[in-house]
Design a protein around this motif. Structure first.
Motif, PDB file in Angstrom:
ATOM      1  N   LEU A 134       0.832  -1.205   0.000  1.00 11.23           N
ATOM      2  CA  LEU A 134       0.000   0.000   0.000  1.00 11.23           C
ATOM      3  C   LEU A 134       0.866   1.254   0.000  1.00 11.23           C
ATOM      4  CD1 LEU A 134      -2.844   1.271   0.217  1.00 11.23           C
ATOM      5  CD2 LEU A 134      -2.593   1.151   2.701  1.00 11.23           C
ATOM      6  N   GLY A 135       1.913   1.269   0.843  1.00  9.02           N
ATOM      7  CA  GLY A 135       2.818   2.418   0.886  1.00  9.02           C
ATOM      8  C   GLY A 135       3.503   2.652  -0.442  1.00  9.02           C
ATOM      9  N   ALA A 136       3.949   1.563  -1.091  1.00  6.65           N
ATOM     10  CA  ALA A 136       4.623   1.678  -2.385  1.00  6.65           C
ATOM     11  C   ALA A 136       3.676   2.218  -3.451  1.00  6.65           C
ATOM     12  CB  ALA A 136       5.188   0.321  -2.807  1.00  6.65           C
ATOM     13  N   VAL A 137       2.441   1.720  -3.452  1.00  3.46           N
ATOM     14  CA  VAL A 137       1.452   2.152  -4.447  1.00  3.46           C
ATOM     15  C   VAL A 137       1.095   3.623  -4.248  1.00  3.46           C
ATOM     16  CG1 VAL A 137      -0.942   1.860  -5.212  1.00  3.46           C
ATOM     17  CG2 VAL A 137       0.500  -0.151  -4.829  1.00  3.46           C
ATOM     18  N   VAL A 138       0.897   4.029  -2.999  1.00  4.81           N
ATOM     19  CA  VAL A 138       0.540   5.423  -2.709  1.00  4.81           C
ATOM     20  C   VAL A 138       1.661   6.363  -3.143  1.00  4.81           C
ATOM     21  CG1 VAL A 138       0.147   7.094  -0.838  1.00  4.81           C
ATOM     22  CG2 VAL A 138      -1.063   4.911  -0.836  1.00  4.81           C
ATOM     23  N   ALA A 139       2.913   6.022  -2.792  1.00  4.04           N
ATOM     24  CA  ALA A 139       4.048   6.873  -3.172  1.00  4.04           C
ATOM     25  C   ALA A 139       4.197   6.952  -4.688  1.00  4.04           C
ATOM     26  CB  ALA A 139       5.341   6.340  -2.541  1.00  4.04           C
ATOM     27  N   TYR A 140       4.039   5.813  -5.370  1.00  7.54           N
ATOM     28  CA  TYR A 140       4.133   5.801  -6.834  1.00  7.54           C
ATOM     29  C   TYR A 140       3.023   6.676  -7.438  1.00  7.54           C
ATOM     30  CZ  TYR A 140       4.337   4.117 -11.641  1.00  7.54           C
ATOM     31  OH  TYR A 140       4.424   4.056 -13.004  1.00  7.54           O
ATOM     32  N   PHE A 141       1.817   6.562  -6.880  1.00 11.49           N
ATOM     33  CA  PHE A 141       0.684   7.350  -7.371  1.00 11.49           C
ATOM     34  C   PHE A 141       0.956   8.850  -7.213  1.00 11.49           C
ATOM     35  CE2 PHE A 141      -3.383   9.507  -6.392  1.00 11.49           C
ATOM     36  CZ  PHE A 141      -4.034   9.321  -7.603  1.00 11.49           C
ATOM     37  N   ILE A 142       1.545   9.234  -6.071  1.00 14.40           N
ATOM     38  CA  ILE A 142       1.856  10.642  -5.829  1.00 14.40           C
ATOM     39  C   ILE A 142       2.842  11.162  -6.876  1.00 14.40           C
ATOM     40  CG2 ILE A 142       3.031  12.229  -4.241  1.00 14.40           C
ATOM     41  CD1 ILE A 142       1.810  10.629  -1.935  1.00 14.40           C
ATOM     42  N   THR A 143       3.847  10.342  -7.224  1.00 11.10           N
ATOM     43  CA  THR A 143       4.846  10.786  -8.213  1.00 11.10           C
ATOM     44  C   THR A 143       4.244  10.943  -9.610  1.00 11.10           C
ATOM     45  OG1 THR A 143       5.596   8.543  -8.801  1.00 11.10           O
ATOM     46  CG2 THR A 143       6.685   9.621  -6.940  1.00 11.10           C
ATOM     47  N   GLU A 144       3.071  10.332  -9.844  1.00  6.11           N
ATOM     48  CA  GLU A 144       2.440  10.403 -11.159  1.00  6.11           C
ATOM     49  C   GLU A 144       1.330  11.455 -11.225  1.00  6.11           C
ATOM     50  OE1 GLU A 144       3.059   8.424 -14.094  1.00  6.11           O
ATOM     51  OE2 GLU A 144       4.926   8.243 -12.963  1.00  6.11           O
ATOM     52  N   LEU A 145       1.047  12.138 -10.106  1.00  2.50           N
ATOM     53  CA  LEU A 145      -0.043  13.119 -10.088  1.00  2.50           C
ATOM     54  C   LEU A 145       0.273  14.313 -10.989  1.00  2.50           C
ATOM     55  CD1 LEU A 145      -0.994  13.284  -6.287  1.00  2.50           C
ATOM     56  CD2 LEU A 145      -2.390  12.368  -8.145  1.00  2.50           C
ATOM     57  N   PRO A 146      -0.744  14.851 -11.657  1.00  5.71           N
ATOM     58  CA  PRO A 146      -0.529  16.064 -12.462  1.00  5.71           C
ATOM     59  C   PRO A 146      -0.323  17.268 -11.554  1.00  5.71           C
ATOM     60  CG  PRO A 146      -2.865  15.500 -12.397  1.00  5.71           C
ATOM     61  CD  PRO A 146      -2.141  14.368 -11.723  1.00  5.71           C
ATOM     62  N   VAL A 147       0.419  18.237 -12.049  1.00  7.20           N
ATOM     63  CA  VAL A 147       0.694  19.449 -11.277  1.00  7.20           C
ATOM     64  C   VAL A 147      -0.505  20.381 -11.327  1.00  7.20           C
ATOM     65  CG1 VAL A 147       2.199  21.464 -11.133  1.00  7.20           C
ATOM     66  CG2 VAL A 147       3.150  19.234 -11.720  1.00  7.20           C
ATOM     67  N   SER A 148      -0.881  20.938 -10.159  1.00  4.33           N
ATOM     68  CA  SER A 148      -2.007  21.870 -10.094  1.00  4.33           C
ATOM     69  C   SER A 148      -1.580  23.254 -10.556  1.00  4.33           C
ATOM     70  CB  SER A 148      -2.538  21.957  -8.662  1.00  4.33           C
ATOM     71  OG  SER A 148      -2.991  20.702  -8.224  1.00  4.33           O
ATOM     72  N   GLU A 149      -2.565  24.057 -10.919  1.00  9.87           N
ATOM     73  CA  GLU A 149      -2.290  25.439 -11.298  1.00  9.87           C
ATOM     74  C   GLU A 149      -1.878  26.241 -10.060  1.00  9.87           C
ATOM     75  OE1 GLU A 149      -2.161  26.808 -14.349  1.00  9.87           O
ATOM     76  OE2 GLU A 149      -2.435  24.756 -15.043  1.00  9.87           O
ATOM     77  N   ASN A 150      -1.102  27.292 -10.265  1.00  8.57           N
ATOM     78  CA  ASN A 150      -0.627  28.100  -9.154  1.00  8.57           C
ATOM     79  C   ASN A 150      -1.782  28.804  -8.452  1.00  8.57           C
ATOM     80  OD1 ASN A 150       1.709  29.141  -7.722  1.00  8.57           O
ATOM     81  ND2 ASN A 150       1.072  31.128  -8.533  1.00  8.57           N
TER      82      ASN A 150
ATOM     83  N   PRO B 115       9.863   9.588   5.160  1.00  6.60           N
ATOM     84  CA  PRO B 115      10.738   9.010   4.130  1.00  6.60           C
ATOM     85  C   PRO B 115       9.987   8.775   2.827  1.00  6.60           C
ATOM     86  CG  PRO B 115      11.084   7.905   6.230  1.00  6.60           C
ATOM     87  CD  PRO B 115       9.888   8.800   6.399  1.00  6.60           C
ATOM     88  N   GLY B 116      10.556   9.198   1.726  1.00  9.78           N
ATOM     89  CA  GLY B 116       9.900   9.020   0.427  1.00  9.78           C
ATOM     90  C   GLY B 116       9.950  10.290  -0.394  1.00  9.78           C
ATOM     91  N   ILE B 117       8.818  10.972  -0.521  1.00 10.91           N
ATOM     92  CA  ILE B 117       8.705  12.147  -1.389  1.00 10.91           C
ATOM     93  C   ILE B 117       9.123  13.411  -0.650  1.00 10.91           C
ATOM     94  CG2 ILE B 117       7.143  13.422  -2.882  1.00 10.91           C
ATOM     95  CD1 ILE B 117       7.545  10.524  -3.681  1.00 10.91           C
TER      96      ILE B 117
ATOM     97  N   LEU C  18      11.012   5.667  -5.836  1.00  8.61           N
ATOM     98  CA  LEU C  18      12.074   5.428  -6.824  1.00  8.61           C
ATOM     99  C   LEU C  18      11.631   5.810  -8.236  1.00  8.61           C
ATOM    100  CD1 LEU C  18      13.529   2.009  -5.583  1.00  8.61           C
ATOM    101  CD2 LEU C  18      14.690   4.225  -5.577  1.00  8.61           C
ATOM    102  N   ASN C  19      10.327   5.762  -8.488  1.00 13.18           N
ATOM    103  CA  ASN C  19       9.803   6.163  -9.793  1.00 13.18           C
ATOM    104  C   ASN C  19      10.186   7.604 -10.113  1.00 13.18           C
ATOM    105  OD1 ASN C  19       7.948   6.002 -12.164  1.00 13.18           O
ATOM    106  ND2 ASN C  19       6.791   7.503 -10.989  1.00 13.18           N
ATOM    107  N   LYS C  20      10.209   8.451  -9.078  1.00 16.54           N
ATOM    108  CA  LYS C  20      10.506   9.869  -9.284  1.00 16.54           C
ATOM    109  C   LYS C  20      11.971  10.124  -9.561  1.00 16.54           C
ATOM    110  CE  LYS C  20       9.871  14.319  -9.298  1.00 16.54           C
ATOM    111  NZ  LYS C  20       9.256  14.951 -10.477  1.00 16.54           N
ATOM    112  N   ILE C  21      12.859   9.274  -9.013  1.00 18.51           N
ATOM    113  CA  ILE C  21      14.289   9.578  -9.105  1.00 18.51           C
ATOM    114  C   ILE C  21      15.048   8.650 -10.055  1.00 18.51           C
ATOM    115  CG2 ILE C  21      14.414  10.680  -6.839  1.00 18.51           C
ATOM    116  CD1 ILE C  21      15.487   8.106  -5.690  1.00 18.51           C
TER     117      ILE C  21
END
Length: 305
Positions: A136-152, A173-175, A243-246
């Motif tokens: 679950l932790g791995a999936v959540v962190a991976y999902f966060i790295t794939e989220l689209p960026v919000s407008e300012n 630890p993580g993001i 790790l997906n992010k880096i």
């Protein structure tokens, strides 16, 4: 805990510098560095000790008791290191991120892969529950790295929330916290506010960070006290998913310029052979191995001590 000597606090300051350096790089968390350097639980406990009861301790028992209650020497040494790092190493790491991204990411990739093993081996008992929490932790962190960026956005309540969430990411630890601000669309507003000395926005974000830090530290302390194995499994999963992010070799799809800073907001991972430009494969592998080995060298040094 044995009384610490000056040399011990110098080492804590160096660990703080490593945490600060990591948080400069979007995608690497200072919390990961705190964990692998053996100060994570003490940091969470020390932050958790900061509450309203300290006023009573200060009034009845004096400054020394107050300082000891918050583990002041430890926090001062650690945050001094973080502050020194942000002022000194940030520019160098930013230069590496812009000019030698593959090599920098390779070193951090090796370091974070080793962190997965390092944190994972602290789990005393693996069972179905810890495996589920780990995944679950791995999936959540991976999902966060794939989220689209919000407008300012410059809404004060939203910036307060951004500060709270970013600081939670910073000690988890993580993001990294900087990456969370980019995702939330608050990065440019906060960066501009710092450059333009907009006290209202800076104080709003700082207040959110303080509230987030104190609240989240209590949650983490409770989790470590009551569900240590599951908590370690969750944190191990977070690190693995990040790790997906880096991953060092990426194809950039979209960037945004915030003042003098250009941030990648959309990219995809590619194999070294599909990388556009010099993939620096051999040097990247060497640096990844160096980063990986560094964790275990530090662990051996700590265990001998």
């Amino acid at each position: 805990m044995k009384p610490r000597r000056l040399a011990d606090y110098i080492i804590i300051t160096l660990k703080g510098m490593a945490m600060g350096a990591a948080d400069v790089v979007p995608g690497v968390s200072g919390g990961t560095i705190a964990f692998i350097s053996g100060i994570y639980e003490e940091l969470i406990t020390s932050i958790n000790n900061i509450d309203l009861s300290l006023i009573s301790v200060l009034r009845k028992e004096g400054v020394k008791a107050f300082w000891n209650k918050i583990n002041g020497n430890f926090l001062l040494a650690l945050f001094a290191g973080i502050f020194i790092s942000v002022l000194s190493l940030a520019k160098f790491l930013s230069w590496l991120l812009e000019n030698e991204p593959v090599l920098l990411w390779s070193f951090f990739f090796g370091l974070v892969v080793a962190s997965v093993f390092f944190v994972g081996k602290e789990i005393q008992k693996w069972n179905l529950g810890t495996v589920v929490v780990f995944v679950l932790g791995a999936v959540v962190a991976y999902f966060i790295t794939e989220l689209p960026v919000s407008e300012n956005t410059d809404s004060l309540p939203y910036l307060f929330m951004s500060g709270a969430l970013a600081v939670c990411a910073m000690i988890l630890p993580g993001i990294s916290g900087a990456f969370i601000l980019v995702l939330l669309g608050s990065y440019k507003t906060i960066l501009d506010a710092v450059h333009e000395r907009d006290i209202k926005i800076v104080l709003t974000v700082a207040l959110g960070a303080i509230v987030g830090l104190l609240s989240f530290a209590r949650l983490l302390k409770w989790m470590f006290s009551n569900y240590k194995n599951s908590t370690l499994a969750l944190l191990t999963g977070f690190i693995l998913g990040s790790l997906n992010k880096i991953w060092p070799w990426k194809k950039v799809l979209q960037t945004r310029t915030f003042g003098e800073k250009t941030i990648v907001v959309d990219d995809i991972n590619v194999l070294p052979g599909a990388f556009e430009g010099d993939n620096q494969l051999m040097l990247a592998i060497i640096l990844a191995i160096l980063g990986f080995s560094l964790i275990f060298i530090l662990e051996k040094a700590a265990s001998k001590k």
